[in-house]
Scaffold this active site. Sequence first.
Site, PDB file in Angstrom:
ATOM      1  N   THR B 182       0.877  -1.172   0.000  1.00  0.00           N
ATOM      2  CA  THR B 182       0.000   0.000   0.000  1.00  0.00           C
ATOM      3  C   THR B 182       0.906   1.210   0.000  1.00  0.00           C
ATOM      4  O   THR B 182       2.048   1.150   0.463  1.00  0.00           O
ATOM      5  CB  THR B 182      -0.894   0.032   1.246  1.00  0.00           C
ATOM      6  OG1 THR B 182      -0.046   0.123   2.395  1.00  0.00           O
ATOM      7  CG2 THR B 182      -1.725  -1.223   1.348  1.00  0.00           C
ATOM      8  N   GLU B 327      -5.656  -4.345  -0.596  1.00  0.00           N
ATOM      9  CA  GLU B 327      -5.809  -5.459   0.337  1.00  0.00           C
ATOM     10  C   GLU B 327      -6.854  -6.471  -0.118  1.00  0.00           C
ATOM     11  O   GLU B 327      -6.987  -7.536   0.475  1.00  0.00           O
ATOM     12  CB  GLU B 327      -6.208  -4.940   1.722  1.00  0.00           C
ATOM     13  CG  GLU B 327      -5.128  -4.178   2.449  1.00  0.00           C
ATOM     14  CD  GLU B 327      -5.058  -2.707   2.031  1.00  0.00           C
ATOM     15  OE1 GLU B 327      -5.619  -2.368   0.974  1.00  0.00           O
ATOM     16  OE2 GLU B 327      -4.435  -1.930   2.754  1.00  0.00           O
ATOM     17  N   LYS B 431     -14.356  16.665  11.970  1.00  0.00           N
ATOM     18  CA  LYS B 431     -15.259  16.496  13.113  1.00  0.00           C
ATOM     19  C   LYS B 431     -15.620  17.861  13.654  1.00  0.00           C
ATOM     20  O   LYS B 431     -14.859  18.459  14.392  1.00  0.00           O
ATOM     21  CB  LYS B 431     -14.595  15.623  14.176  1.00  0.00           C
ATOM     22  CG  LYS B 431     -14.562  14.158  13.747  1.00  0.00           C
ATOM     23  CD  LYS B 431     -13.398  13.373  14.333  1.00  0.00           C
ATOM     24  CE  LYS B 431     -13.304  12.017  13.662  1.00  0.00           C
ATOM     25  NZ  LYS B 431     -11.930  11.550  13.464  1.00  0.00           N
TER      26      LYS B 431
END
Lengths: 546, 546
Positions: B182, B327, B431
């Site tokens: 990755t 993955e 957030k």
Amino acid sequence: MTPYQLSIAALLRHGAAIHADSVVRCYDGERVERCTYADVVADAARLAAGLESLGLGPGDRIGVGLWNTREHLAAFLAIPAMGATIHTVNPRLSAEQLTFVLADAEDRLLVLDATMLPAFAGVDLGPVEHVVVVGGVDDAAHAALAALDRPWTPHGALVDGRPETYEWRDGDELDVATLCYTTGTTGEPKGAAYTQRHVVLHSLGECSANTLAISRDDVVMPISPMFHVNAWGLPYTAWLAGADLVLTGRHVQGEHLIRLIEQERPTVAAGVPTILADVLRCGEGRALDLSSLRLLMSGGSPVPRAVVEQFDRRWGVPVTQALGMTENGLLALARPPAGADREEAIGWRSRTGRVIAGVEVRAVAEDGTPLPADGESAGELEVRGWWVVGSYWNGRGADRFRDGWLRTGDVGTVDRSGWIEISDRLKDVIKSGGEWISSVAVEAAAMEHPAVAEAAVIAVPDERWFERPLVCVALRDGARLSPGELRAFLAERLQSWWLPERVAFVAAVPKTSVGKFDKKALRRQLQDGELEIELTRSASDAPARP
Amino acid sequence: MTPYQLSIAALLRHGAAIHADSVVRCYDGERVERCTYADVVADAARLAAGLESLGLGPGDRIGVGLWNTREHLAAFLAIPAMGATIHTVNPRLSAEQLTFVLADAEDRLLVLDATMLPAFAGVDLGPVEHVVVVGGVDDAAHAALAALDRPWTPHGALVDGRPETYEWRDGDELDVATLCYTTGTTGEPKGAAYTQRHVVLHSLGECSANTLAISRDDVVMPISPMFHVNAWGLPYTAWLAGADLVLTGRHVQGEHLIRLIEQERPTVAAGVPTILADVLRCGEGRALDLSSLRLLMSGGSPVPRAVVEQFDRRWGVPVTQALGMTENGLLALARPPAGADREEAIGWRSRTGRVIAGVEVRAVAEDGTPLPADGESAGELEVRGWWVVGSYWNGRGADRFRDGWLRTGDVGTVDRSGWIEISDRLKDVIKSGGEWISSVAVEAAAMEHPAVAEAAVIAVPDERWFERPLVCVALRDGARLSPGELRAFLAERLQSWWLPERVAFVAAVPKTSVGKFDKKALRRQLQDGELEIELTRSASDAPARP
């Protein structure tokens, strides 16, 4: 570390999570009732809880004798997904064979459609502790149940009111999911034990674009009963793909099928040639729309080219031959190459089929030596692959395996593109003067004669040639045919040394429980002197070759 | 007993036995050279023998840095089918990362395209004992090779004259077949170790009619490089199906792709949105025939709806979003439901995608509790399935797994039909006042403005709201846009409390080695005070909600 298992629990969850709204359409002979995958998932959960209440669980075998119904589909999913094995019971077996398979499988429970109870007269249920009956129980059924001498429960009483969810077990993918007995034309029935992994891989294989290409846009109608090679795996494959299913109940006669095809518009269906011929007969001279079918698979025995032609000409339906076995599901499919025109396609689709991804097929000589894939070298076909069983239940039939390959008992060739041609069953081939005569080819030629309804060929001993073919012919009602006329007809179609010198006219060719010619029975009749043999020409007139 | 293995040897043998005449079409930037599967099988055998001659065998890792070429395809097949592991090396990694991955994989051999040698300047080859070079070695390449300080062999010298057949090893399906790192936008690169079983099951999954439906009638053109998620597994899938392959070499610019599509008429292709946008740019105002493409998958990052629309309007090409990861290959595909009209289909195909058979996807709350699949409950997406890795190479990234599920790092929802909507990367989500703002949604809205070439959104700390979005905008050449104009534009597209108060105009958004926005780099620039932040309105003007 253990990989994510190829389990029926995973397959079940997929259909439940992604295709809750796909529809199962169940036919009772008059009307079609619809339910969704979500309904079937709830059915399966209730069934699993019901089975648990009878003390059944992982590792148990459960015999199931049902038609193609909603209850059967729920059992297909629930029993393996709870870790047990579903043994699909063929009610057309003899009482002796049924007694044998229940004992061999060690079934603890038997789930039976009420209409199958008469088939169990005289059957010793052996290890079966309990019977569950699906459908209404009339007086005759009550009597049949009493004779079985086991406690029994109606299906409704087993499942009603139980919870609609269940914690399915992923277990071990090598656990046996389904057990299906071969019909035993030779020797005792042998249980083809399909693991969870076999079932899942077979389903993936059948979803492949090169094979059945089943998708959520399909409507799949298995015509073969689910107790026969799991209806070629189609219920599982449809579930994995989220396709709608048409379940025919026990109603697979031509008239019912025509009604279902016109009304439910299946895109994929699968049946044996006998059934397809029945549809042709019923549909004769009628204006029907069967055009929804993009694929009508024919398997179990070779499909006559005339059947393929008629479906194409009348309704534009592509009948396509599929090769499979109880031991391994789908092996080959006669899908025409791209670019074939309509006429060529009919020829391709009548052939045995092309090997699909997931299996390897080879022809071997009598000593087991692999033969070249040249389309000419004929030998027994052997297979291995992702969904080919590696052994039979209880270790039976060990002689059917060689170096990890399953011996199919079929004689044929494979070419460099994987096209298979099967010429005969190994045990039916006629060994004449060191060469092989294909009993199937002689039968096909004889059945082209308009007077011939059925023709089966078996070997008779011959002093000079070791074996020669005997053709057993059932004539159509009212038709007449002399041995000499038959010979003349065959002479135009077969090489001279294949021409049978002997013919026996019979009322009908005996059949096995799945409708195939029972040559074992014919051989017994021959041995017992029950066949009246006539000569097609002077016996002194020996074959020209070999 | 050991089941027939899900091995790349079996996959290789299938293509060799059934599809010997399928064609691989290799592009060198000027012309296309054709070879058959049979040729590639011989290549693979020669390569395996060559690798053995260097002392390599089962259990070894071999680093391979090649473009999409015939040699790379042979290596994809040969290395796992001889029992070794192919580690596909991305030459766009930094020298530091390349040093790391070669050491982490413990590659004993490195096979490199000569054109990639410059990328290896400054790389410590670590465990690599030997280098094999594909392609002409000029003076610069010689110098680069000298700096690598390892013995090296030209590819031709390794393989020429070796036997054209090889006894492939079925080995253990749980052996690692391919290793793909990755790209490490967070932390060190992690090796996604794909077993033989993963590769084969993924190929079966991609052949399914519900997914890519790849058959022998297809011509498959992977645009993504084979060192990026194994080109989404397409070389293996095409091989299993017997499809023709178009290998683009290193030539994936719009002009090359247009030429290849018109000339080779691929039916299926797959690339990242950036490349698709490049094709749109090159094809602007030209009369092109790209209609051979029945499926053009877009993955890697969200495809702008405008790209889907333009391909449809101009050329009738269905760009379809695919969700996948290094993955686990393919997870979901945005295939429209049957019956969607053309306009609706564009909408469906722009969505994240619908879960495919073989994987399970769920959203979980921050504490790991599974959320309902109601299309509304958003949380981190977790996956498990037949081709989802269960761990990383060398045990890295163990925190990415929870109870057998892989945490994707994506935030999104799943609905009751398995449609996924990804709203953001978990680490990129903003957030704000206890609610989440999707950075991706704000970026998409900003990029709809004609003056905006690129827009990336990251969080900035905020006293009152905890975090607020900062939008980093790269304008098109010569375009002008004020902070206030941007805000007014966004106000028509986003809920008011999502509107960023802050904008930074940048020359270009930094990219990772696979061309994605590198928000880690942006955050570093923010921290280092390198971003010049302007206010889109009065700072005292607080968001209306929450």
